[in-house]
Design an enzyme around this catalytic site. Structure first.
Site, PDB file in Angstrom:
ATOM      1  N   ARG A  38       0.864  -1.173   0.000  1.00 35.79           N
ATOM      2  CA  ARG A  38       0.000   0.000   0.000  1.00 35.79           C
ATOM      3  C   ARG A  38       0.902   1.223   0.000  1.00 35.79           C
ATOM      4  O   ARG A  38       1.818   1.327   0.815  1.00 35.79           O
ATOM      5  CB  ARG A  38      -0.817  -0.049   1.284  1.00 35.79           C
ATOM      6  CG  ARG A  38      -1.951   0.942   1.350  1.00 35.79           C
ATOM      7  CD  ARG A  38      -2.636   0.766   2.692  1.00 35.79           C
ATOM      8  NE  ARG A  38      -3.520  -0.398   2.677  1.00 35.79           N
ATOM      9  CZ  ARG A  38      -4.821  -0.320   2.389  1.00 35.79           C
ATOM     10  NH1 ARG A  38      -5.365   0.822   2.094  1.00 35.79           N
ATOM     11  NH2 ARG A  38      -5.574  -1.397   2.399  1.00 35.79           N
ATOM     12  N   LYS A  40       1.210   5.733  -0.576  1.00 35.39           N
ATOM     13  CA  LYS A  40       0.505   6.930  -0.128  1.00 35.39           C
ATOM     14  C   LYS A  40      -0.688   7.252  -1.032  1.00 35.39           C
ATOM     15  O   LYS A  40      -1.719   7.727  -0.571  1.00 35.39           O
ATOM     16  CB  LYS A  40       1.501   8.097  -0.138  1.00 35.39           C
ATOM     17  CG  LYS A  40       1.059   9.278   0.684  1.00 35.39           C
ATOM     18  CD  LYS A  40       2.161  10.321   0.796  1.00 35.39           C
ATOM     19  CE  LYS A  40       1.584  11.628   1.285  1.00 35.39           C
ATOM     20  NZ  LYS A  40       2.355  12.786   0.839  1.00 35.39           N
ATOM     21  N   PHE A  41      -0.534   6.967  -2.331  1.00 33.35           N
ATOM     22  CA  PHE A  41      -1.567   7.378  -3.280  1.00 33.35           C
ATOM     23  C   PHE A  41      -2.373   6.216  -3.865  1.00 33.35           C
ATOM     24  O   PHE A  41      -3.182   6.402  -4.750  1.00 33.35           O
ATOM     25  CB  PHE A  41      -0.947   8.197  -4.409  1.00 33.35           C
ATOM     26  CG  PHE A  41      -0.236   9.413  -3.901  1.00 33.35           C
ATOM     27  CD1 PHE A  41      -0.965  10.498  -3.421  1.00 33.35           C
ATOM     28  CD2 PHE A  41       1.139   9.469  -3.842  1.00 33.35           C
ATOM     29  CE1 PHE A  41      -0.332  11.608  -2.925  1.00 33.35           C
ATOM     30  CE2 PHE A  41       1.791  10.588  -3.353  1.00 33.35           C
ATOM     31  CZ  PHE A  41       1.055  11.660  -2.886  1.00 33.35           C
ATOM     32  N   GLY A  42      -2.127   5.018  -3.368  1.00 36.41           N
ATOM     33  CA  GLY A  42      -2.870   3.872  -3.894  1.00 36.41           C
ATOM     34  C   GLY A  42      -2.160   2.574  -3.581  1.00 36.41           C
ATOM     35  O   GLY A  42      -1.229   2.550  -2.766  1.00 36.41           O
ATOM     36  N   VAL A  44      -0.432  -1.377  -4.780  1.00 38.73           N
ATOM     37  CA  VAL A  44       0.347  -2.063  -5.810  1.00 38.73           C
ATOM     38  C   VAL A  44      -0.068  -3.534  -5.818  1.00 38.73           C
ATOM     39  O   VAL A  44      -0.182  -4.155  -4.751  1.00 38.73           O
ATOM     40  CB  VAL A  44       1.861  -1.940  -5.523  1.00 38.73           C
ATOM     41  CG1 VAL A  44       2.674  -2.593  -6.629  1.00 38.73           C
ATOM     42  CG2 VAL A  44       2.267  -0.478  -5.367  1.00 38.73           C
ATOM     43  N   ALA A 110       9.497  -6.672  -8.375  1.00 35.28           N
ATOM     44  CA  ALA A 110      10.681  -6.959  -7.540  1.00 35.28           C
ATOM     45  C   ALA A 110      10.263  -7.987  -6.487  1.00 35.28           C
ATOM     46  O   ALA A 110       9.634  -7.653  -5.483  1.00 35.28           O
ATOM     47  CB  ALA A 110      11.181  -5.674  -6.894  1.00 35.28           C
ATOM     48  N   ASP A 153      16.858  11.244  -4.218  1.00 35.61           N
ATOM     49  CA  ASP A 153      16.075  10.681  -3.111  1.00 35.61           C
ATOM     50  C   ASP A 153      16.447   9.218  -2.863  1.00 35.61           C
ATOM     51  O   ASP A 153      15.578   8.361  -2.703  1.00 35.61           O
ATOM     52  CB  ASP A 153      14.576  10.812  -3.444  1.00 35.61           C
ATOM     53  CG  ASP A 153      13.697  10.720  -2.189  1.00 35.61           C
ATOM     54  OD1 ASP A 153      14.226  10.901  -1.075  1.00 35.61           O
ATOM     55  OD2 ASP A 153      12.494  10.456  -2.344  1.00 35.61           O
ATOM     56  N   GLU A 157      13.890   3.174   1.682  1.00 35.71           N
ATOM     57  CA  GLU A 157      12.464   3.064   1.333  1.00 35.71           C
ATOM     58  C   GLU A 157      12.248   3.080  -0.183  1.00 35.71           C
ATOM     59  O   GLU A 157      11.197   2.650  -0.651  1.00 35.71           O
ATOM     60  CB  GLU A 157      11.660   4.230   1.940  1.00 35.71           C
ATOM     61  CG  GLU A 157      11.577   4.209   3.448  1.00 35.71           C
ATOM     62  CD  GLU A 157      12.744   4.914   4.123  1.00 35.71           C
ATOM     63  OE1 GLU A 157      13.849   4.962   3.527  1.00 35.71           O
ATOM     64  OE2 GLU A 157      12.561   5.395   5.251  1.00 35.71           O
ATOM     65  N   ASP A 171      12.078   4.516  -7.042  1.00 42.72           N
ATOM     66  CA  ASP A 171      11.224   5.692  -6.977  1.00 42.72           C
ATOM     67  C   ASP A 171      11.938   6.902  -7.572  1.00 42.72           C
ATOM     68  O   ASP A 171      12.910   7.393  -7.003  1.00 42.72           O
ATOM     69  CB  ASP A 171      10.854   5.956  -5.517  1.00 42.72           C
ATOM     70  CG  ASP A 171       9.703   6.930  -5.397  1.00 42.72           C
ATOM     71  OD1 ASP A 171       9.568   7.801  -6.275  1.00 42.72           O
ATOM     72  OD2 ASP A 171       8.941   6.821  -4.421  1.00 42.72           O
ATOM     73  N   THR A 188      13.357  13.169   2.488  1.00 41.01           N
ATOM     74  CA  THR A 188      13.529  13.104   3.935  1.00 41.01           C
ATOM     75  C   THR A 188      14.858  13.764   4.273  1.00 41.01           C
ATOM     76  O   THR A 188      15.850  13.504   3.616  1.00 41.01           O
ATOM     77  CB  THR A 188      13.564  11.625   4.374  1.00 41.01           C
ATOM     78  OG1 THR A 188      12.529  10.941   3.705  1.00 41.01           O
ATOM     79  CG2 THR A 188      13.418  11.487   5.863  1.00 41.01           C
TER      80      THR A 188
HETATM   81  P1  AMP Z   1       4.774   2.562  -3.173  1.00 43.97           P
HETATM   82  O1  AMP Z   1       3.456   3.156  -3.456  1.00 43.97           O
HETATM   83  O2  AMP Z   1       5.735   2.660  -4.325  1.00 43.97           O
HETATM   84  O3  AMP Z   1       5.358   3.013  -1.867  1.00 43.97           O
HETATM   85  O4  AMP Z   1       4.511   0.990  -3.014  1.00 43.97           O
HETATM   86  C1  AMP Z   1       3.860   0.446  -1.916  1.00 43.97           C
HETATM   87  C2  AMP Z   1       4.444  -0.922  -1.590  1.00 43.97           C
HETATM   88  O5  AMP Z   1       4.175  -1.844  -2.631  1.00 43.97           O
HETATM   89  C3  AMP Z   1       5.950  -0.924  -1.457  1.00 43.97           C
HETATM   90  O6  AMP Z   1       6.324  -0.560  -0.194  1.00 43.97           O
HETATM   91  C4  AMP Z   1       6.304  -2.366  -1.802  1.00 43.97           C
HETATM   92  O7  AMP Z   1       6.140  -3.205  -0.685  1.00 43.97           O
HETATM   93  C5  AMP Z   1       5.266  -2.728  -2.826  1.00 43.97           C
HETATM   94  N1  AMP Z   1       5.781  -2.550  -4.184  1.00 43.97           N
HETATM   95  C6  AMP Z   1       5.768  -1.395  -4.906  1.00 43.97           C
HETATM   96  N2  AMP Z   1       6.295  -1.571  -6.108  1.00 43.97           N
HETATM   97  C7  AMP Z   1       6.654  -2.870  -6.190  1.00 43.97           C
HETATM   98  C8  AMP Z   1       7.286  -3.681  -7.204  1.00 43.97           C
HETATM   99  N3  AMP Z   1       7.618  -3.146  -8.363  1.00 43.97           N
HETATM  100  N4  AMP Z   1       7.525  -4.983  -6.941  1.00 43.97           N
HETATM  101  C9  AMP Z   1       7.184  -5.495  -5.738  1.00 43.97           C
HETATM  102  N5  AMP Z   1       6.603  -4.793  -4.737  1.00 43.97           N
HETATM  103  C10 AMP Z   1       6.336  -3.493  -4.955  1.00 43.97           C
END
Ligand code: AMP
Length: 293
Positions: A38, A40-42, A44, A110, A153, A157, A171, A188
């Site tokens: 999860r 901040k904006f949705g 995955v 990933a 950045d 994280e 990111d 940060t």
């Molecule tokens: P984010 O919105 O990018 O912070 O993604 C939220 C969470 O989803 C991350 O903290 C990861 O645990 C997981 N996640 C995001 N992108 C990926 C990815 N490409 N492959 C696997 N897990 C992901």
């Protein structure tokens, strides 16, 4: 904005469907699997592109939240930059699409998830693992800087781990092309160099500083300028108040490298290609980018 949207399975076996088309994706092109996390904006999700069977991570962002936080511009830049980068240690962004309420990013999956969690679990990494990660990151950043992209950045994280244990920079929300370098304060505080916390002009050497911070955190489990108050972290960064605790025990070579990266004068930071030649990296980093226990 047009973005090249290609999904190309990594292996080139004849049975694999190779897709490389400029095309518009829709949600119906994907089978949606388990939630991966999860943001901040949705959320995955694990997803599979139906035609190629390629496994991806589908990031679903809500337009209303993007608007509310005024990050549409940042997202556009992130997509623009990340979709053009091709490096083993940079998470691929294959493409994007949207509907009335959401924006979808098609990302490389990933499999081993967030580095941040792995670091929390281990508290700190053995030197060989830290050096392998730092060398991978340096190579990815050399590639980015060669394309005039600075990340700005780099922190745990924002790093994901692939199926083989290889690091992926994930990111690019704060990244910029160097020609539109701006005096903006972002990210940060802990990972920012003096010139950025002081809102001065900055260049690609901000990423060298962040690599120093990260190297310290990998080896000690905490970032070097951590403090209870924001203002104290600020002061410690500006003064480069770098201290090496006695525990855990860290080699003199690692401390030497960190000291050469965390240098106030950005022009005096160890260039990334020299970092790769540093004795600590040469002796500890696995050239494959994969740490084997
Ligand atoms: P984010 O919105 O990018 O912070 O993604 C939220 C969470 O989803 C991350 O903290 C990861 O645990 C997981 N996640 C995001 N992108 C990926 C990815 N490409 N492959 C696997 N897990 C992901």
């Amino acid at each position: 904005m047009t973005v090249a949207t290609d999904i190309e399975p990594e292996g080139k076996g004849s049975s694999e469907v190779k897709m490389k088309e400029e095309r518009r994706w829709t949600l119906s092109d994907f089978d949606i699997g388990k939630p991966l996390g999860r943001g901040k904006f949705g959320n995955v999700y694990l997803a599979r592109e139906k035609k190629s069977k390629h496994i991806v991570a589908l990031k679903v962002l809500f337009k209303s939240q993007l608007k509310q936080s005024q990050v549409e511009h940042q997202l556009r830049r992130e997509v623009e930059i990340q979709s053009h980068l091709r490096h083993a240690n940079i998470l691929r962004l294959y493409g994007y699409f949207y509907d009335q309420t959401r924006v979808y990013l098609i990302l490389e999956y990933a499999a081993k998830g967030e580095l941040y969690k792995e670091l929390q679990r281990c508290k700190y990494f053995p030197e060989k693992r830290a050096a392998t990660f730092i060398a991978s990151l340096a190579q990815a950043l050399i590639y980015c800087h060669g394309k005039h992209v600075i990340h700005r950045d780099i922190k745990p994280e924002n790093l994901l781990v692939g199926a083989q244990g290889e690091l992926k920079i994930a990111d690019f929300g704060w990244s910029v092309h160097t020609f539109d370098r701006r005096r903006t304060m972002c990210g940060t505080l802990d990972y920012l160099p003096p010139e950025m916390v002081e809102s001065k002009e900055h260049d690609a050497s901000v990423d060298i500083w962040s690599l120093g911070v990260l190297c310290y955190e990998f080896l000690y489990g905490v970032p070097p300028f951590e403090a209870k108050e924001h203002s104290d972290t600020y002061r410690r960064i500006v003064r480069v108040d770098l201290k090496f605790p006695s525990k855990p025990v860290v080699s003199a070579a690692a401390k030497d490298l960190i000291s050469q990266l965390l240098v106030k004068d950005s022009s005096q930071r160890l260039p990334l290609h020299k970092l790769l030649e540093h004795p600590w990296i040469v002796q500890n980093a696995d050239p494959s980018g994969i740490y084997r226990t």
